[in-house]
Design a protein around this motif. Structure first.
Motif, PDB file in Angstrom:
ATOM      1  N   ILE A  27       0.847  -1.199   0.000  1.00  0.00           N
ATOM      2  CA  ILE A  27       0.000   0.000   0.000  1.00  0.00           C
ATOM      3  C   ILE A  27       0.881   1.247   0.000  1.00  0.00           C
ATOM      4  N   ALA A  28       0.485   2.230  -0.775  1.00  0.00           N
ATOM      5  CA  ALA A  28       1.180   3.522  -0.771  1.00  0.00           C
ATOM      6  C   ALA A  28       0.191   4.605  -1.178  1.00  0.00           C
ATOM      7  N   VAL A  29       0.209   5.697  -0.442  1.00  0.00           N
ATOM      8  CA  VAL A  29      -0.625   6.866  -0.747  1.00  0.00           C
ATOM      9  C   VAL A  29       0.330   7.993  -1.151  1.00  0.00           C
ATOM     10  N   GLN A  34      -1.372  12.086   2.013  1.00  0.00           N
ATOM     11  CA  GLN A  34      -1.284  11.268   3.241  1.00  0.00           C
ATOM     12  C   GLN A  34      -1.903  11.992   4.440  1.00  0.00           C
ATOM     13  N   GLY A  35      -2.287  11.199   5.436  1.00  0.00           N
ATOM     14  CA  GLY A  35      -2.806  11.766   6.681  1.00  0.00           C
ATOM     15  C   GLY A  35      -4.245  12.248   6.597  1.00  0.00           C
ATOM     16  N   LYS A  36      -4.973  11.804   5.534  1.00  0.00           N
ATOM     17  CA  LYS A  36      -6.367  12.252   5.367  1.00  0.00           C
ATOM     18  C   LYS A  36      -7.340  11.083   5.409  1.00  0.00           C
ATOM     19  N   GLY A  37      -6.873   9.938   5.849  1.00  0.00           N
ATOM     20  CA  GLY A  37      -7.775   8.790   5.965  1.00  0.00           C
ATOM     21  C   GLY A  37      -7.831   7.887   4.739  1.00  0.00           C
ATOM     22  N   GLY A  39      -5.403   5.952   3.372  1.00  0.00           N
ATOM     23  CA  GLY A  39      -4.754   4.658   3.606  1.00  0.00           C
ATOM     24  C   GLY A  39      -5.676   3.720   4.369  1.00  0.00           C
ATOM     25  N   LYS A  40      -6.311   4.252   5.401  1.00  0.00           N
ATOM     26  CA  LYS A  40      -7.223   3.441   6.208  1.00  0.00           C
ATOM     27  C   LYS A  40      -8.397   2.952   5.351  1.00  0.00           C
ATOM     28  N   SER A  61       4.916  -7.084   4.359  1.00  0.00           N
ATOM     29  CA  SER A  61       6.262  -6.807   4.856  1.00  0.00           C
ATOM     30  C   SER A  61       6.395  -5.324   5.130  1.00  0.00           C
ATOM     31  N   THR A  62       7.064  -5.003   6.228  1.00  0.00           N
ATOM     32  CA  THR A  62       7.377  -3.610   6.514  1.00  0.00           C
ATOM     33  C   THR A  62       8.659  -3.563   7.331  1.00  0.00           C
ATOM     34  N   ASN A  66       8.970   2.104   9.994  1.00  0.00           N
ATOM     35  CA  ASN A  66       7.796   2.693   9.335  1.00  0.00           C
ATOM     36  C   ASN A  66       6.636   2.879  10.328  1.00  0.00           C
ATOM     37  N   ALA A  68       4.181   5.072  10.647  1.00  0.00           N
ATOM     38  CA  ALA A  68       2.814   5.315  10.150  1.00  0.00           C
ATOM     39  C   ALA A  68       2.178   4.008   9.694  1.00  0.00           C
ATOM     40  N   ARG A  71       1.369   1.572  12.620  1.00  0.00           N
ATOM     41  CA  ARG A  71       0.168   1.996  13.384  1.00  0.00           C
ATOM     42  C   ARG A  71      -1.097   1.665  12.606  1.00  0.00           C
ATOM     43  N   LEU A  72      -1.056   1.928  11.294  1.00  0.00           N
ATOM     44  CA  LEU A  72      -2.225   1.622  10.460  1.00  0.00           C
ATOM     45  C   LEU A  72      -2.528   0.122  10.529  1.00  0.00           C
ATOM     46  N   TYR A  73      -1.518  -0.716  10.348  1.00  0.00           N
ATOM     47  CA  TYR A  73      -1.748  -2.165  10.342  1.00  0.00           C
ATOM     48  C   TYR A  73      -2.294  -2.640  11.689  1.00  0.00           C
TER      49      TYR A  73
HETATM   50  C1  LIG Z   1       1.286   4.064   5.417  1.00  0.00           C
HETATM   51  C2  LIG Z   1       0.359   4.900   4.525  1.00  0.00           C
HETATM   52  C3  LIG Z   1      -0.213   4.026   3.411  1.00  0.00           C
HETATM   53  C4  LIG Z   1      -0.811   5.441   5.398  1.00  0.00           C
HETATM   54  O1  LIG Z   1      -1.708   6.126   4.528  1.00  0.00           O
HETATM   55  P1  LIG Z   1      -2.424   7.485   4.990  1.00  0.00           P
HETATM   56  O2  LIG Z   1      -3.490   7.791   4.017  1.00  0.00           O
HETATM   57  O3  LIG Z   1      -1.386   8.529   5.193  1.00  0.00           O
HETATM   58  O4  LIG Z   1      -3.007   7.059   6.420  1.00  0.00           O
HETATM   59  P2  LIG Z   1      -4.378   7.511   7.086  1.00  0.00           P
HETATM   60  O5  LIG Z   1      -4.516   9.003   6.987  1.00  0.00           O
HETATM   61  O6  LIG Z   1      -5.501   6.687   6.514  1.00  0.00           O
HETATM   62  O7  LIG Z   1      -4.147   7.116   8.601  1.00  0.00           O
HETATM   63  C5  LIG Z   1      -4.443   5.803   9.058  1.00  0.00           C
HETATM   64  C6  LIG Z   1      -3.658   5.470  10.305  1.00  0.00           C
HETATM   65  O8  LIG Z   1      -2.276   5.354  10.004  1.00  0.00           O
HETATM   66  C7  LIG Z   1      -1.507   5.842  11.120  1.00  0.00           C
HETATM   67  N1  LIG Z   1      -0.726   6.982  10.647  1.00  0.00           N
HETATM   68  C8  LIG Z   1      -0.876   7.652   9.460  1.00  0.00           C
HETATM   69  N2  LIG Z   1       0.063   8.608   9.353  1.00  0.00           N
HETATM   70  C9  LIG Z   1       0.803   8.565  10.486  1.00  0.00           C
HETATM   71  C10 LIG Z   1       1.939   9.281  10.956  1.00  0.00           C
HETATM   72  N3  LIG Z   1       2.504  10.265  10.243  1.00  0.00           N
HETATM   73  N4  LIG Z   1       2.475   8.925  12.146  1.00  0.00           N
HETATM   74  C11 LIG Z   1       1.925   7.929  12.874  1.00  0.00           C
HETATM   75  N5  LIG Z   1       0.848   7.190  12.481  1.00  0.00           N
HETATM   76  C12 LIG Z   1       0.289   7.522  11.305  1.00  0.00           C
HETATM   77  C13 LIG Z   1      -2.476   6.227  12.189  1.00  0.00           C
HETATM   78  O9  LIG Z   1      -2.709   5.103  13.023  1.00  0.00           O
HETATM   79  C14 LIG Z   1      -3.723   6.546  11.384  1.00  0.00           C
HETATM   80  O10 LIG Z   1      -4.904   6.370  12.112  1.00  0.00           O
HETATM   81  P3  LIG Z   1      -5.489   7.615  12.992  1.00  0.00           P
HETATM   82  O11 LIG Z   1      -5.577   8.772  12.054  1.00  0.00           O
HETATM   83  O12 LIG Z   1      -6.835   7.090  13.425  1.00  0.00           O
HETATM   84  O13 LIG Z   1      -4.534   7.816  14.098  1.00  0.00           O
HETATM   85  C15 LIG Z   1       1.119   6.145   3.960  1.00  0.00           C
HETATM   86  O14 LIG Z   1       1.779   6.805   5.024  1.00  0.00           O
HETATM   87  C16 LIG Z   1       2.133   5.814   2.859  1.00  0.00           C
HETATM   88  O15 LIG Z   1       1.774   5.642   1.697  1.00  0.00           O
HETATM   89  N6  LIG Z   1       3.417   5.751   3.228  1.00  0.00           N
HETATM   90  C17 LIG Z   1       4.490   5.553   2.237  1.00  0.00           C
HETATM   91  C18 LIG Z   1       4.461   4.175   1.644  1.00  0.00           C
HETATM   92  C19 LIG Z   1       4.568   3.124   2.710  1.00  0.00           C
HETATM   93  O16 LIG Z   1       5.360   3.232   3.627  1.00  0.00           O
HETATM   94  N7  LIG Z   1       3.738   2.091   2.566  1.00  0.00           N
HETATM   95  C20 LIG Z   1       3.731   0.971   3.472  1.00  0.00           C
HETATM   96  C21 LIG Z   1       4.826   0.036   3.143  1.00  0.00           C
HETATM   97  S1  LIG Z   1       4.937  -1.284   4.318  1.00  0.00           S
END
Ligand SMILES: CC(C)(COP(=O)(O)OP(=O)(O)OC[C@H]1O[C@@H](n2cnc3c(N)ncnc32)[C@H](O)[C@@H]1OP(=O)(O)O)[C@@H](O)C(=O)NCCC(=O)NCCS
Length: 106
Positions: A27-29, A34-37, A39-40, A61-62, A66, A68, A71-73
């Motif tokens: 998964i990648a946003v 990012q941070g707008k829901g 990914g969830k 795998s992560t 990582n 963020a 925490r999401l997982y």
């Molecule tokens: C991981 C990723 C997919 C999350 O997507 P996102 O749209 O930014 O996440 P969301 O806004 O839906 O947040 C979902 C949850 O993720 C966690 N999270 C998201 N951003 C975070 C941050 N900067 N720090 C800590 N936790 C974070 C929180 O638990 C959050 O839930 P909450 O808002 O209820 O606390 C995104 O950060 C990403 O694409 N990262 C780069 C690629 C990557 O690392 N992919 C995973 C490879 S294993």
């Protein structure tokens, strides 16, 4: 990408059994979104789709670094299955990091 793929072959990470966790998540946003829901929401839809297809488990795998993603997982019911210190990520992080496999039963 070629270098990345070659390093994958050289330094394979831990894996969960395919028999129990046949789906594999990536998964990648876009950083700007990012941070707008998103990914969830993406992850919830993906898990629902797997359930509807009768898939019984998913793995991913992560790295320990990582925050963020971990925490999401965790918030979506994944648990850490295995971890291993690996040189795989060293060129990207500047040092070796812990490679992790997370799983979820569906
Ligand atoms: C991981 C990723 C997919 C999350 O997507 P996102 O749209 O930014 O996440 P969301 O806004 O839906 O947040 C979902 C949850 O993720 C966690 N999270 C998201 N951003 C975070 C941050 N900067 N720090 C800590 N936790 C974070 C929180 O638990 C959050 O839930 P909450 O808002 O209820 O606390 C995104 O950060 C990403 O694409 N990262 C780069 C690629 C990557 O690392 N992919 C995973 C490879 S294993």
């Amino acid at each position: 990408h070629l270098r990345y793929l070659l390093r994958l072959l050289l330094f394979p990470g831990p894996k969960a059994p395919k028999r129990l966790y046949p789906a594999h998540l990536h998964i990648a946003v876009d950083p700007k979104a990012q941070g707008k829901g998103l990914g969830k929401a993406l992850l919830a839809d993906f898990l629902e789709c797997l359930k509807q297809k009768g898939v019984k488990g998913v793995q991913l795998s992560t790295t320990r670094a990582n925050t963020a993603a971990r925490r999401l997982y965790q918030s979506q019911g994944f648990r850490l299955y295995a971890k291993r210190a690996s040189p795989f990520w060293a060129p990207y992080h500047g040092h070796p990091v812990i490679h992790e496999v997370w799983v979820k039963e569906l």
